[in-house]
Design an enzyme around this catalytic site. Structure first.
Site, short mmCIF file in Angstrom:
data_model
loop_
_atom_site.label_atom_id
_atom_site.label_comp_id
_atom_site.label_asym_id
_atom_site.label_seq_id
_atom_site.Cartn_x
_atom_site.Cartn_y
_atom_site.Cartn_z
N ASP A 38 0.86 -1.18 0.00
CA ASP A 38 0.00 0.00 0.00
C ASP A 38 0.90 1.23 0.00
O ASP A 38 2.02 1.18 0.53
CB ASP A 38 -0.91 0.01 1.24
CG ASP A 38 -2.16 0.86 1.04
OD1 ASP A 38 -2.01 2.09 0.84
OD2 ASP A 38 -3.27 0.32 1.10
N ASN A 97 -6.83 -5.79 -5.22
CA ASN A 97 -7.79 -4.86 -4.63
C ASN A 97 -7.49 -3.40 -4.94
O ASN A 97 -8.40 -2.57 -5.00
CB ASN A 97 -7.82 -5.06 -3.11
CG ASN A 97 -8.48 -3.91 -2.39
OD1 ASN A 97 -9.69 -3.78 -2.37
ND2 ASN A 97 -7.67 -3.04 -1.77
N TYR A 157 -11.89 5.76 -14.28
CA TYR A 157 -12.14 4.67 -13.33
C TYR A 157 -13.10 3.66 -13.94
O TYR A 157 -12.90 2.44 -13.84
CB TYR A 157 -12.70 5.25 -12.04
CG TYR A 157 -13.03 4.22 -10.97
CD1 TYR A 157 -12.02 3.62 -10.23
CD2 TYR A 157 -14.35 3.87 -10.69
CE1 TYR A 157 -12.31 2.70 -9.23
CE2 TYR A 157 -14.66 2.94 -9.70
CZ TYR A 157 -13.63 2.36 -8.99
OH TYR A 157 -13.92 1.45 -8.02
#
Length: 261
Positions: free
Chosen positions: A49, A103, A168
């Site tokens: 991350d 993810n 997106y």
């Protein structure tokens, strides 16, 4: 706000205990819920991350809960070499990964008129390209193990024609293409590839930025169920698809949206 999250009793999958799992974007939001859910199953979890502070806090929280602290590294997934290096280093410590959860994503709002080639490339690099190259990095290990499970995170946003994030929408619509386009070839090695498509999940980011009273009314109009989707609801589906209970599920999309779509 309707909410029944306190009634959620996660299923236990004994086969997940001890398995090595890699999660992209695992430091907060849905990703943190996925990391926490696998840790609770006794899996050996690694994640990357860009948010170092949130990632450190999550690791400390899991350790305080008596679970194994996950392997993690601050990593910008737009840097493919850094992403694949993190996967290789984590595998060297934890073993080959039997599960990959793609993810990581960014749903920053933008207009069609504002898009530049550089911005477009940046969104694709986060929301689409990272998943492909993470898969490339884990597949050899899954082949050595004799199988594995890859879970790609999609979105209902493009399916319900949401406005204000065309890049997106483009990148998330490609998730199903990635899943469907790799499942047949990887299936020969018993590597399963599926998409989990969340609805509007009440992460802290969403609540701080976009869940307005008007948005609440939109959710009420469109969902069949009155409760609000929580990150744990998405993690529950991911756990199932990673488990042996889903051994014959591949090339599919599993929608968790309260009945919106």
């Amino acid at each position: 706000m309707p909410n029944s999250i306190s009634q959620l009793s996660p299923a236990i999958y004994p086969d997940l205990r001890g398995r090595a799992v890699f999660v992209t974007g695992g430091g907060s939001g849905i990703g943190a819920a996925i990391v926490s859910a696998f840790a609770a199953q006794g899996a050996r979890v690694a994640f990357v991350d860009v948010a170092a502070a949130a990632s450190e806090a999550l690791s400390a929280q899991l350790a305080a809960n008596g679970q194994a602290a996950p392997w993690w590294r601050a990593c910008d997934v737009r840097d493919v070499a850094a992403l694949q290096s993190a996967i290789a280093d984590a595998a060297a410590e934890l073993g080959d990964f039997q599960t990959l959860v793609n993810n990581v994503a960014s749903d920053d709002r933008h207009t069609l008129a504002s898009i530049t080639p550089a911005f477009y490339d940046d969104r694709i690099a986060i929301n689409q390209r990272a998943a492909l190259f993470a898969m490339q990095a884990v597949v050899p290990g899954m082949q050595r193990l004799g199988g594995g499970a890859i879970v790609n995170l999609g979105s209902i946003g493009w399916q319900i024609k949401s406005a204000d994030y065309p890049c997106y929408a483009i990148s998330k619509s490609a998730v199903n293409g990635l899943t469907r386009g790799t499942a047949a070839s990887l299936g020969r090695d018993r590597i399963r590839v599926n998409t989990v498509t969340p609805g509007w999940v009440m992460t802290e980011r969403q609540k701080q930025l976009w869940v307005t009273p008007e948005a609440e009314r939109e959710i009420d109009r469109n969902q069949c169920l009155p409760d609000r989707l929580q990150p744990e609801d998405i993690a529950a589906m991911v756990l199932f698809l990673a488990s042996d209970g889903a051994r014959m599920c591949t090339a599919q999309e599993f929608i968790v949206d309260g009945g919106w779509r």
